[in-house]
Design a protein around this motif. Structure first.
Motif, mmCIF file in Angstrom:
data_model
loop_
_atom_site.group_PDB
_atom_site.id
_atom_site.type_symbol
_atom_site.label_atom_id
_atom_site.label_comp_id
_atom_site.label_asym_id
_atom_site.label_seq_id
_atom_site.Cartn_x
_atom_site.Cartn_y
_atom_site.Cartn_z
ATOM 1 N N ASP A 18 0.836 -1.201 0.000
ATOM 2 C CA ASP A 18 0.000 0.000 0.000
ATOM 3 C C ASP A 18 0.872 1.253 0.000
ATOM 4 O O ASP A 18 0.557 2.244 -0.670
ATOM 5 C CB ASP A 18 -0.916 0.010 1.226
ATOM 6 N N LYS A 83 -6.248 -0.784 -7.286
ATOM 7 C CA LYS A 83 -6.188 -1.501 -6.010
ATOM 8 C C LYS A 83 -7.299 -1.036 -5.071
ATOM 9 O O LYS A 83 -7.919 -1.847 -4.376
ATOM 10 C CB LYS A 83 -4.829 -1.291 -5.346
ATOM 11 N N SER A 84 -7.558 0.272 -5.056
ATOM 12 C CA SER A 84 -8.635 0.785 -4.202
ATOM 13 C C SER A 84 -9.983 0.219 -4.633
ATOM 14 O O SER A 84 -10.829 -0.127 -3.797
ATOM 15 C CB SER A 84 -8.662 2.314 -4.256
ATOM 16 N N PHE A 85 -10.169 0.117 -5.948
ATOM 17 C CA PHE A 85 -11.413 -0.455 -6.463
ATOM 18 C C PHE A 85 -11.562 -1.913 -6.023
ATOM 19 O O PHE A 85 -12.624 -2.333 -5.548
ATOM 20 C CB PHE A 85 -11.429 -0.352 -7.988
ATOM 21 N N ASN A 86 -10.477 -2.689 -6.185
ATOM 22 C CA ASN A 86 -10.525 -4.098 -5.773
ATOM 23 C C ASN A 86 -10.740 -4.236 -4.268
ATOM 24 O O ASN A 86 -11.476 -5.121 -3.808
ATOM 25 C CB ASN A 86 -9.231 -4.808 -6.181
ATOM 26 N N ASP A 87 -10.075 -3.359 -3.494
ATOM 27 C CA ASP A 87 -10.257 -3.409 -2.042
ATOM 28 C C ASP A 87 -11.696 -3.094 -1.663
ATOM 29 O O ASP A 87 -12.272 -3.704 -0.752
ATOM 30 C CB ASP A 87 -9.310 -2.421 -1.354
ATOM 31 N N THR A 88 -12.298 -2.124 -2.364
ATOM 32 C CA THR A 88 -13.688 -1.760 -2.077
ATOM 33 C C THR A 88 -14.632 -2.910 -2.402
ATOM 34 O O THR A 88 -15.535 -3.238 -1.625
ATOM 35 C CB THR A 88 -14.086 -0.512 -2.885
ATOM 36 N N VAL A 89 -14.399 -3.537 -3.579
ATOM 37 C CA VAL A 89 -15.233 -4.681 -3.964
ATOM 38 C C VAL A 89 -15.071 -5.819 -2.958
ATOM 39 O O VAL A 89 -16.050 -6.453 -2.542
ATOM 40 C CB VAL A 89 -14.874 -5.153 -5.387
ATOM 41 N N ALA A 91 -14.172 -5.551 0.184
ATOM 42 C CA ALA A 91 -14.806 -5.170 1.450
ATOM 43 C C ALA A 91 -16.320 -5.336 1.378
ATOM 44 O O ALA A 91 -16.960 -5.787 2.336
ATOM 45 C CB ALA A 91 -14.446 -3.726 1.797
ATOM 46 N N LEU A 92 -16.899 -4.974 0.221
ATOM 47 C CA LEU A 92 -18.345 -5.144 0.050
ATOM 48 C C LEU A 92 -18.733 -6.618 0.087
ATOM 49 O O LEU A 92 -19.751 -6.988 0.690
ATOM 50 C CB LEU A 92 -18.791 -4.511 -1.274
ATOM 51 N N SER A 95 -18.505 -7.768 3.612
ATOM 52 C CA SER A 95 -19.642 -7.239 4.378
ATOM 53 C C SER A 95 -20.908 -8.029 4.078
ATOM 54 O O SER A 95 -21.694 -8.334 4.981
ATOM 55 C CB SER A 95 -19.852 -5.760 4.043
#
Length: 224
Positions: A18, A83-89, A91-92, A95
């Motif tokens: 990161d 990477k932020s997009f993949n991390d968000t996906v 995390a979703l 969740s």
């Protein structure tokens, strides 16, 4: 130059990656801002006319230095965006899985509470009034109250326990009304019987569970 320390535990490697992405993104963003500023401020006038010649794979291209810098800046910013997009996906998805797990846990606890309530309810003792019908007795020949004895056998008694009763008439059929105390849904007696005095007539109901139904039909017992 930044080096990735692979000697540290694997759990710490994503944090270092990161940091790498962040540094590259900052450099790329700085390059992009510099290129944009070259059009707004005087320092970029000497760059706007400069051209970089690129020869590769048989191609001969001429491209402005600012365009090259913009492409480099975008190339440095894209990894952290991706990477932020993949991390968000991710995390979703986690969740959603957690919500599904929580939902299953809540449903399991709800069913457990419901079963406990049903079990507790079934053990609550109460007084019951039940109706007994005698098989094969016409309306006009139904015995009087004084001629009948109603009793049940429990698992510990050799002789029947006498039950208070009455004979009721709704105009169409006569029944025996019995009064039972301290009964719950799990109460069960091996045998319920009605005996007519001074005769060998007897009506029985095997496996008597008072809390099951409000009306019981007793079958006439044939004396051999």
């Amino acid at each position: 130059m930044f080096f990735l320390n692979v000697s540290k535990p694997l759990a710490e490697i994503p944090t270092q990656l990161d940091l790498v992405y962040l540094i590259l993104a900052c450099v790329g963003l700085l390059i992009l801002l510099t290129c944009i500023g070259s059009y707004l401020f005087g320092y970029g006038q000497h760059l706007q006319g400069r051209v970089q010649e690129i020869k590769a794979f048989g191609a001969d291209m001429k491209i402005s230095v600012i365009t090259v810098c913009i492409l480099v800046g975008i190339g440095l910013v894209v990894p952290i965006v991706w990477k932020s997009f993949n991390d968000t996906v991710g995390a979703l998805n986690r969740s959603r899985q957690q919500l599904e797990s929580d939902k299953r846990s809540i449903e399991k606890e709800r069913d457990q509470i419901r079963n406990e309530l049903e079990s507790a309810k079934s053990k609550i003792s109460r007084d019951l009034i039940l109706l007994l019908e005698l098989e094969g007795i016409p309306f006009s020949e139904f015995p009087k109250k004084a001629d009948l004895t109603v009793g049940y056998y429990d698992h510990n008694s050799e002789f029947p326990q006498i039950i208070t009763h009455d004979v009721v008439n709704d105009g169409k059929v006569k029944r025996i009304k019995v009064f039972l105390k301290n009964i719950n849904n799990e109460t069960e007696y091996p045998r319920l019987e009605v005996v007519k005095a001074n005769t060998d007539q007897k009506w029985v109901f095997e496996d008597f569970r008072p809390g099951a139904i409000p009306v019981f039909v007793l079958k006439k017992e044939i004396v051999q």
